[in-house]
Design an enzyme around this catalytic site. Structure first.
Site, PDB file in Angstrom:
ATOM      1  N   TYR A 166       0.811  -1.233   0.000  1.00  0.00           N
ATOM      2  CA  TYR A 166       0.000   0.000   0.000  1.00  0.00           C
ATOM      3  C   TYR A 166       0.839   1.275   0.000  1.00  0.00           C
ATOM      4  O   TYR A 166       0.693   2.117  -0.894  1.00  0.00           O
ATOM      5  CB  TYR A 166      -0.956  -0.010   1.193  1.00  0.00           C
ATOM      6  CG  TYR A 166      -1.868   1.196   1.248  1.00  0.00           C
ATOM      7  CD1 TYR A 166      -2.805   1.436   0.237  1.00  0.00           C
ATOM      8  CD2 TYR A 166      -1.807   2.100   2.309  1.00  0.00           C
ATOM      9  CE1 TYR A 166      -3.652   2.541   0.289  1.00  0.00           C
ATOM     10  CE2 TYR A 166      -2.653   3.195   2.368  1.00  0.00           C
ATOM     11  CZ  TYR A 166      -3.574   3.415   1.354  1.00  0.00           C
ATOM     12  OH  TYR A 166      -4.412   4.505   1.407  1.00  0.00           O
ATOM     13  N   LYS A 170       1.405   4.199  -3.104  1.00  0.00           N
ATOM     14  CA  LYS A 170       1.075   5.634  -3.038  1.00  0.00           C
ATOM     15  C   LYS A 170       2.314   6.481  -3.332  1.00  0.00           C
ATOM     16  O   LYS A 170       2.195   7.587  -3.878  1.00  0.00           O
ATOM     17  CB  LYS A 170       0.465   5.977  -1.673  1.00  0.00           C
ATOM     18  CG  LYS A 170      -0.906   5.316  -1.423  1.00  0.00           C
ATOM     19  CD  LYS A 170      -1.984   5.809  -2.385  1.00  0.00           C
ATOM     20  CE  LYS A 170      -3.370   5.330  -1.973  1.00  0.00           C
ATOM     21  NZ  LYS A 170      -4.450   5.768  -2.882  1.00  0.00           N
TER      22      LYS A 170
END
Ligand SMILES: NC(=O)c1ccc[n+]([C@@H]2O[C@H](COP(=O)([O-])OP(=O)(O)OC[C@H]3O[C@@H](n4cnc5c(N)ncnc54)[C@H](OP(=O)(O)O)[C@@H]3O)[C@@H](O)[C@H]2O)c1
Length: 243
Positions: A166, A170
């Protein structure tokens, strides 16, 4: 293009995306509710319309080429174009995702939605955005994608749990945002990354401390930037987020 501002919000059936759609709709904008599941999409559209928003459903799975192409066509036919794109759809890929002990499928899934999905949707929408008077693109990133914060010492500004999927997805989304800003530097398209803060949604089992409405505020601000506003930046409610 019509006189009215038209926005598309991806992943708008719930959480922060829903509140971004509600906030942009409250400005009198026409809002395309991008969502992959028909029932969840139509329920969100009905709720927004009941609150006075000029919302319409846009079937959209950001991982699917045909779905994204059809969404661009629908926007052209239904709204005559697009002024503002909010790339909000995102997944963690599932936690925990400890480096050294994670399923590579989790990494791939996070990158596919959070990065490749944004590139796919943005590229499909760019021909429409280029015809708008004040086009804006907002990429919903996260402070956990900040390399400065990932590498800060514990307790300082370090943020988020260890995650090999994750947070890095990003970080890549942030780099993608900068690349688009460079490529679009001689156009009127402003593109920025946003961090909503730790927000109570399905994404984190509702452990976040902010409301989805609070989480939506920065995306709404970046979607409504004046023509001389910034491009290629990373912002939260407090201001600039370090890369
Ligand atoms: N919540 C936080 O604390 C937080 C913090 C920083 C950043 N963010 C970012 O904010 C954004 C919104 O997250 P949220 O917290 O509102 O999470 P959420 O409630 O889980 O909503 C995520 C949305 O993305 C959609 N989505 C997932 N995969 C998709 C796909 N392949 N195609 C189209 N839509 C898809 C979901 O649709 P379904 O309902 O069909 O699954 C849902 O509408 C994400 O990018 C997230 O990374 C959140």
């Amino acid at each position: 293009m019509s006189e009215r501002t038209t926005a598309l919000v991806t992943g708008a059936n719930k959480g922060i995306g829903y509140e971004i759609a509600a906030g942009l709709g409250a400005l009198g904008w026409q809002v395309g509710v991008g969502a992959r599941d028909e029932q969840r999409r139509e329920a969100a559209v009905a709720k927004l319309r009941a609150d006075g928003v000029d919302a319409f459903g846009v079937p959209l799975d950001v991982t699917d080429d045909a779905s994204v192409t059809a969404a661009a066509r629908l926007l052209q036919e239904r709204a005559g174009g697009l002024d503002v794109l909010v790339n909000n759809a995102g997944i963690t890929g599932g936690m925990p995702q400890q480096p050294g002990d994670a399923d590579v499928a989790t990494v791939r899934a996070a990158v596919e939605v959070n990065v490749v999905g944004v590139v796919r949707v943005t590229d499909a929408m760019l021909p429409l955005l280029r015809r708008s008077a004040s086009p804006r693109i907002v990429n919903m990133s996260s402070g956990v994608g900040s390399l400065a914060r990932q590498s800060a010492s514990a307790g300082e500004h370090q943020t988020g749990p260890l995650s090999v999927a994750y947070a890095p997805s990003k970080s890549m989304l942030n780099a993608v945002t900068i690349q688009y800003a460079r490529a679009l530097g001689d156009t009127n398209i402003l593109i920025n990354a946003a961090c909503p803060g730790f927000t109570a949604t399905d994404l984190n089992g509702f452990r976040g401390v902010r409301t989805p409405q609070q989480g939506a505020a920065i995306a709404i601000r970046l979607a409504t930037l004046p023509d001389d506003g910034p491009s290629g930046g990373f912002f939260d409610d407090a201001g600039v987020v370090p890369w």
